[in-house]
Each structure stands twice: as structure tokens, then as C-alpha cells.
Design a protein around this motif. Structure first.
Motif, PDB file in Angstrom:
ATOM      1  N   ALA A 105       0.836  -1.197   0.000  1.00 15.45           N
ATOM      2  CA  ALA A 105       0.000   0.000   0.000  1.00 15.45           C
ATOM      3  C   ALA A 105       0.872   1.249   0.000  1.00 15.45           C
ATOM      4  O   ALA A 105       1.968   1.259   0.562  1.00 15.45           O
ATOM      5  CB  ALA A 105      -0.918  -0.003   1.214  1.00 15.45           C
ATOM      6  N   THR A 106       0.378   2.317  -0.627  1.00 16.44           N
ATOM      7  CA  THR A 106       1.162   3.545  -0.742  1.00 16.44           C
ATOM      8  C   THR A 106       0.911   4.514   0.413  1.00 16.44           C
ATOM      9  O   THR A 106       1.619   5.516   0.539  1.00 16.44           O
ATOM     10  CB  THR A 106       0.853   4.257  -2.067  1.00 16.44           C
ATOM     11  OG1 THR A 106      -0.554   4.545  -2.125  1.00 16.44           O
ATOM     12  CG2 THR A 106       1.247   3.376  -3.243  1.00 16.44           C
ATOM     13  N   GLU A 107      -0.109   4.265   1.227  1.00 22.22           N
ATOM     14  CA  GLU A 107      -0.384   5.063   2.413  1.00 22.22           C
ATOM     15  C   GLU A 107      -0.432   4.117   3.616  1.00 22.22           C
ATOM     16  O   GLU A 107      -0.950   3.006   3.526  1.00 22.22           O
ATOM     17  CB  GLU A 107      -1.717   5.814   2.290  1.00 22.22           C
ATOM     18  CG  GLU A 107      -1.815   6.750   1.096  1.00 22.22           C
ATOM     19  CD  GLU A 107      -1.096   8.076   1.306  1.00 22.22           C
ATOM     20  OE1 GLU A 107      -0.658   8.344   2.442  1.00 22.22           O
ATOM     21  OE2 GLU A 107      -0.985   8.848   0.329  1.00 22.22           O
ATOM     22  N   LYS A 108       0.084   4.560   4.748  1.00 18.12           N
ATOM     23  CA  LYS A 108       0.180   3.706   5.918  1.00 18.12           C
ATOM     24  C   LYS A 108      -1.160   3.571   6.628  1.00 18.12           C
ATOM     25  O   LYS A 108      -1.867   4.556   6.846  1.00 18.12           O
ATOM     26  CB  LYS A 108       1.222   4.260   6.892  1.00 18.12           C
ATOM     27  CG  LYS A 108       1.521   3.333   8.075  1.00 18.12           C
ATOM     28  CD  LYS A 108       2.653   3.891   8.925  1.00 18.12           C
ATOM     29  CE  LYS A 108       3.015   2.938  10.057  1.00 18.12           C
ATOM     30  NZ  LYS A 108       4.131   3.469  10.871  1.00 18.12           N
ATOM     31  N   THR A 109      -1.494   2.339   6.969  1.00 20.93           N
ATOM     32  CA  THR A 109      -2.699   2.030   7.744  1.00 20.93           C
ATOM     33  C   THR A 109      -2.296   1.180   8.935  1.00 20.93           C
ATOM     34  O   THR A 109      -1.561   0.204   8.779  1.00 20.93           O
ATOM     35  CB  THR A 109      -3.722   1.254   6.894  1.00 20.93           C
ATOM     36  OG1 THR A 109      -3.980   1.975   5.686  1.00 20.93           O
ATOM     37  CG2 THR A 109      -5.021   1.046   7.659  1.00 20.93           C
ATOM     38  N   GLU A 110      -2.779   1.543  10.123  1.00 22.43           N
ATOM     39  CA  GLU A 110      -2.490   0.786  11.334  1.00 22.43           C
ATOM     40  C   GLU A 110      -3.809   0.400  11.997  1.00 22.43           C
ATOM     41  O   GLU A 110      -4.698   1.241  12.143  1.00 22.43           O
ATOM     42  CB  GLU A 110      -1.655   1.622  12.300  1.00 22.43           C
ATOM     43  CG  GLU A 110      -0.301   2.028  11.750  1.00 22.43           C
ATOM     44  CD  GLU A 110       0.400   3.020  12.645  1.00 22.43           C
ATOM     45  OE1 GLU A 110       1.441   2.661  13.237  1.00 22.43           O
ATOM     46  OE2 GLU A 110      -0.110   4.156  12.780  1.00 22.43           O
ATOM     47  N   VAL A 111      -3.904  -0.870  12.399  1.00 25.65           N
ATOM     48  CA  VAL A 111      -5.147  -1.394  12.974  1.00 25.65           C
ATOM     49  C   VAL A 111      -4.840  -2.143  14.263  1.00 25.65           C
ATOM     50  O   VAL A 111      -3.861  -2.893  14.344  1.00 25.65           O
ATOM     51  CB  VAL A 111      -5.867  -2.333  11.981  1.00 25.65           C
ATOM     52  CG1 VAL A 111      -7.128  -2.918  12.610  1.00 25.65           C
ATOM     53  CG2 VAL A 111      -6.211  -1.598  10.693  1.00 25.65           C
ATOM     54  N   TRP A 112      -5.694  -1.935  15.250  1.00 25.82           N
ATOM     55  CA  TRP A 112      -5.636  -2.695  16.499  1.00 25.82           C
ATOM     56  C   TRP A 112      -6.968  -3.414  16.682  1.00 25.82           C
ATOM     57  O   TRP A 112      -8.030  -2.827  16.460  1.00 25.82           O
ATOM     58  CB  TRP A 112      -5.423  -1.778  17.693  1.00 25.82           C
ATOM     59  CG  TRP A 112      -4.107  -1.075  17.755  1.00 25.82           C
ATOM     60  CD1 TRP A 112      -3.002  -1.447  18.478  1.00 25.82           C
ATOM     61  CD2 TRP A 112      -3.744   0.153  17.110  1.00 25.82           C
ATOM     62  NE1 TRP A 112      -1.985  -0.550  18.311  1.00 25.82           N
ATOM     63  CE2 TRP A 112      -2.405   0.452  17.482  1.00 25.82           C
ATOM     64  CE3 TRP A 112      -4.418   1.028  16.242  1.00 25.82           C
ATOM     65  CZ2 TRP A 112      -1.745   1.574  17.013  1.00 25.82           C
ATOM     66  CZ3 TRP A 112      -3.758   2.154  15.777  1.00 25.82           C
ATOM     67  CH2 TRP A 112      -2.435   2.417  16.164  1.00 25.82           C
ATOM     68  N   ILE A 113      -6.907  -4.680  17.077  1.00 24.71           N
ATOM     69  CA  ILE A 113      -8.120  -5.443  17.381  1.00 24.71           C
ATOM     70  C   ILE A 113      -8.023  -5.919  18.821  1.00 24.71           C
ATOM     71  O   ILE A 113      -7.032  -6.528  19.216  1.00 24.71           O
ATOM     72  CB  ILE A 113      -8.286  -6.637  16.423  1.00 24.71           C
ATOM     73  CG1 ILE A 113      -8.358  -6.139  14.978  1.00 24.71           C
ATOM     74  CG2 ILE A 113      -9.551  -7.419  16.769  1.00 24.71           C
ATOM     75  CD1 ILE A 113      -8.445  -7.247  13.947  1.00 24.71           C
ATOM     76  N   ALA A 114      -9.037  -5.618  19.596  1.00 22.18           N
ATOM     77  CA  ALA A 114      -9.063  -5.982  21.009  1.00 22.18           C
ATOM     78  C   ALA A 114     -10.450  -6.515  21.346  1.00 22.18           C
ATOM     79  O   ALA A 114     -11.381  -6.441  20.532  1.00 22.18           O
ATOM     80  CB  ALA A 114      -8.718  -4.782  21.886  1.00 22.18           C
ATOM     81  N   PHE A 115     -10.587  -7.062  22.545  1.00 26.73           N
ATOM     82  CA  PHE A 115     -11.896  -7.552  22.982  1.00 26.73           C
ATOM     83  C   PHE A 115     -11.929  -7.614  24.495  1.00 26.73           C
ATOM     84  O   PHE A 115     -10.896  -7.661  25.169  1.00 26.73           O
ATOM     85  CB  PHE A 115     -12.201  -8.933  22.381  1.00 26.73           C
ATOM     86  CG  PHE A 115     -11.312 -10.043  22.888  1.00 26.73           C
ATOM     87  CD1 PHE A 115     -11.732 -10.890  23.909  1.00 26.73           C
ATOM     88  CD2 PHE A 115     -10.050 -10.250  22.354  1.00 26.73           C
ATOM     89  CE1 PHE A 115     -10.913 -11.911  24.385  1.00 26.73           C
ATOM     90  CE2 PHE A 115      -9.229 -11.267  22.807  1.00 26.73           C
ATOM     91  CZ  PHE A 115      -9.659 -12.103  23.837  1.00 26.73           C
ATOM     92  N   ASP A 116     -13.133  -7.575  25.021  1.00 25.34           N
ATOM     93  CA  ASP A 116     -13.367  -7.862  26.433  1.00 25.34           C
ATOM     94  C   ASP A 116     -14.548  -8.817  26.501  1.00 25.34           C
ATOM     95  O   ASP A 116     -14.850  -9.502  25.511  1.00 25.34           O
ATOM     96  CB  ASP A 116     -13.577  -6.574  27.244  1.00 25.34           C
ATOM     97  CG  ASP A 116     -14.722  -5.712  26.723  1.00 25.34           C
ATOM     98  OD1 ASP A 116     -15.612  -6.233  26.019  1.00 25.34           O
ATOM     99  OD2 ASP A 116     -14.738  -4.499  27.036  1.00 25.34           O
ATOM    100  N   THR A 117     -15.211  -8.909  27.623  1.00 26.49           N
ATOM    101  CA  THR A 117     -16.300  -9.877  27.743  1.00 26.49           C
ATOM    102  C   THR A 117     -17.526  -9.473  26.936  1.00 26.49           C
ATOM    103  O   THR A 117     -18.381 -10.323  26.654  1.00 26.49           O
ATOM    104  CB  THR A 117     -16.707 -10.045  29.218  1.00 26.49           C
ATOM    105  OG1 THR A 117     -17.026  -8.757  29.766  1.00 26.49           O
ATOM    106  CG2 THR A 117     -15.581 -10.681  30.016  1.00 26.49           C
ATOM    107  N   ASP A 118     -17.619  -8.207  26.532  1.00 27.75           N
ATOM    108  CA  ASP A 118     -18.826  -7.726  25.861  1.00 27.75           C
ATOM    109  C   ASP A 118     -18.637  -7.351  24.402  1.00 27.75           C
ATOM    110  O   ASP A 118     -19.583  -7.472  23.611  1.00 27.75           O
ATOM    111  CB  ASP A 118     -19.383  -6.501  26.607  1.00 27.75           C
ATOM    112  CG  ASP A 118     -19.801  -6.819  28.025  1.00 27.75           C
ATOM    113  OD1 ASP A 118     -20.438  -7.872  28.235  1.00 27.75           O
ATOM    114  OD2 ASP A 118     -19.480  -6.017  28.929  1.00 27.75           O
TER     115      ASP A 118
END
Length: 221
Positions: free
Chosen positions: A87-100
Motif C-alpha cells: 500500500a502507498t499510504e500507511k494504515t495501522e489497525v488494532w483489534i481488542a476484545f473484552d467480555t462484551d
């Protein structure tokens, strides 16, 4: 664009070094935290969701400790116009979760933010895909046939729907409960989302493996 496998660690009091896996999957082993992504020589990618003990505040700020201590998913691969190239532009992703909830957060860097195409604020508006947007899809049964789909643009337009039978049909009338916030910055834009588990269907058990697709559309390019 990322097409990946995403093991969610077993929900518990402490984040394990390696998540409990309920079955085998087609991809490299899950990364060891704080890394959240691994891609093998064939291009197969596995990402890891991070368990949080305190619900994230969905305000578009990206100021919780998660964003400073956990390495984001990045290194996206183009689908268009040059398929397979970085990709020519930077993308940053975080995936998290809790009980809900499952939380998906994204930071999009724009080299020319003044050129972003943004004009759709309607839910499921037909023009959202013609805007700058970020989308994610959960294949919660890991069957590679069906998914729950979500998309957001930088001014709060959103879309959601269900893709069935490998994309042969799409249900845009599916409007689940989920929360999100966007914020534009000098270098691009950010989004935080929270999708309640009760808005989804998935296999029984705390240990989960889902298919995942992440897509950043850089419309002005």
C-alpha cells in the motif's frame, strides 16, 4: 487489504503468551504479543486480538495504553490498482476484545489529506464506497463463505451488512447495534469501533478463531 485469520485469546484474568486454539486453521501460528500480525512466504496472514480488562472509550482519541504497548497490524497489500504491491499510504489497525465487545481501531495516514473525498453521512448510503473509508469483515464461523461487514468514512458515514455464500448475496438491511467514533487529524484520520458480541453469531466457547478482512480505500488515488 488484508485477508487473514484472527485467533482471539481465551478470555481470562491474564493474557496468555499464546492463545488457546479450538481447532487448526490455514495460516501461520499466532504471533507472540506485543506483535499482532505474522505473514508467511505464501502471503497467508494471521493476526491476534488483544484482551483488555477495561472497556475502551470510543471517542476517536487512540489514547489508551493498548495503542502504545501493542504493535498495530499494518503492511497492507494493494488490491487495486496494483494488486499485490505494498500500500502507498500507511494504515495501522488494532483489534481488542473484552467480555462484551470486539474493538477495531484504525489510524489512516494521508500524504495529502486535503484531497480526501468525503461526502456521505447516511447509514448504508450508496456513496460511502466512493469515499475514503475503512472496512472490516468478521467471518465468525471461519467457513470462508459468510461474514458480518462494517465500514466507516472520516465524517461518520457508516455501512453494515451480511455477505452470504461467498459474496453471491448481500443483506444491507442488517443494522446491528455497534458504536464508533471518528476524528480527522493533520495527517489523516482515525476511527474506533465497538461491536457487541451479542450483535454477532459465532461458534460456542470462549476460544475463537475467526476469518477477518481489513480494507482501507484511498479514494482520491
Amino acid at each position: 487489504q488484508q485477508r487473514v485469520t484472527s485467533p482471539l485469546a481465551t478470555i481470562g484474568e491474564a493474557e496468555p503468551a499464546m492463545p488457546v486454539l479450538p481447532f487448526s486453521f490455514d495460516g501461520p501460528p499466532p504471533p507472540v504479543l506485543p506483535a499482532t500480525m505474522v505473514r508467511d512466504t505464501d502471503g497467508k496472514t494471521t493476526v491476534r486480538a488483544f484482551r483488555v480488562t477495561t472497556p475502551l472509550k470510543i471517542d476517536g482519541q487512540l489514547d489508551e495504553a493498548l495503542y502504545h504497548s501493542i504493535t498495530p497490524i499494518s503492511d497492507f497489500i494493494q488490491a487495486e490498482p496494483r494488486a499485490g504491491e505494498p500500500a502507498t499510504e500507511k494504515t495501522e489497525v488494532w483489534i481488542a476484545f473484552d467480555t462484551d465487545n470486539v474493538y477495531v481501531s484504525m489510524r489512516a495516514t494521508e500524504s495529502q489529506p486535503e484531497r480526501m473525498v468525503i461526502n456521505e453521512m447516511r447509514r448504508d448510503g450508496g456513496n460511502i464506497q466512493q469515499n475514503e473509508n475503512f472496512a472490516f469483515a468478521f467471518d465468525t464461523f471461519y467457513d470462508r463463505r459468510n461474514s458480518f461487514n462494517f465500514s466507516i468514512n472520516p465524517i461518520g458515514g457508516r455501512g453494515d451488512g451480511q455477505s452470504n455464500n461467498e459474496g453471491s448475496s448481500y443483506n444491507g438491511d442488517w443494522n446491528p447495534i455497534w458504536d464508533f467514533a471518528v476524528k480527522r487529524t493533520e495527517t489523516g484520520w482515525v476511527v474506533e469501533t465497538a461491536v457487541p458480541f451479542k450483535s454477532l453469531r459465532y461458534r460456542a466457547g470462549q476460544a475463537q478463531i475467526w476469518g477477518l478482512q481489513l480494507r482501507r480505500t484511498n479514494r482520491w488515488k
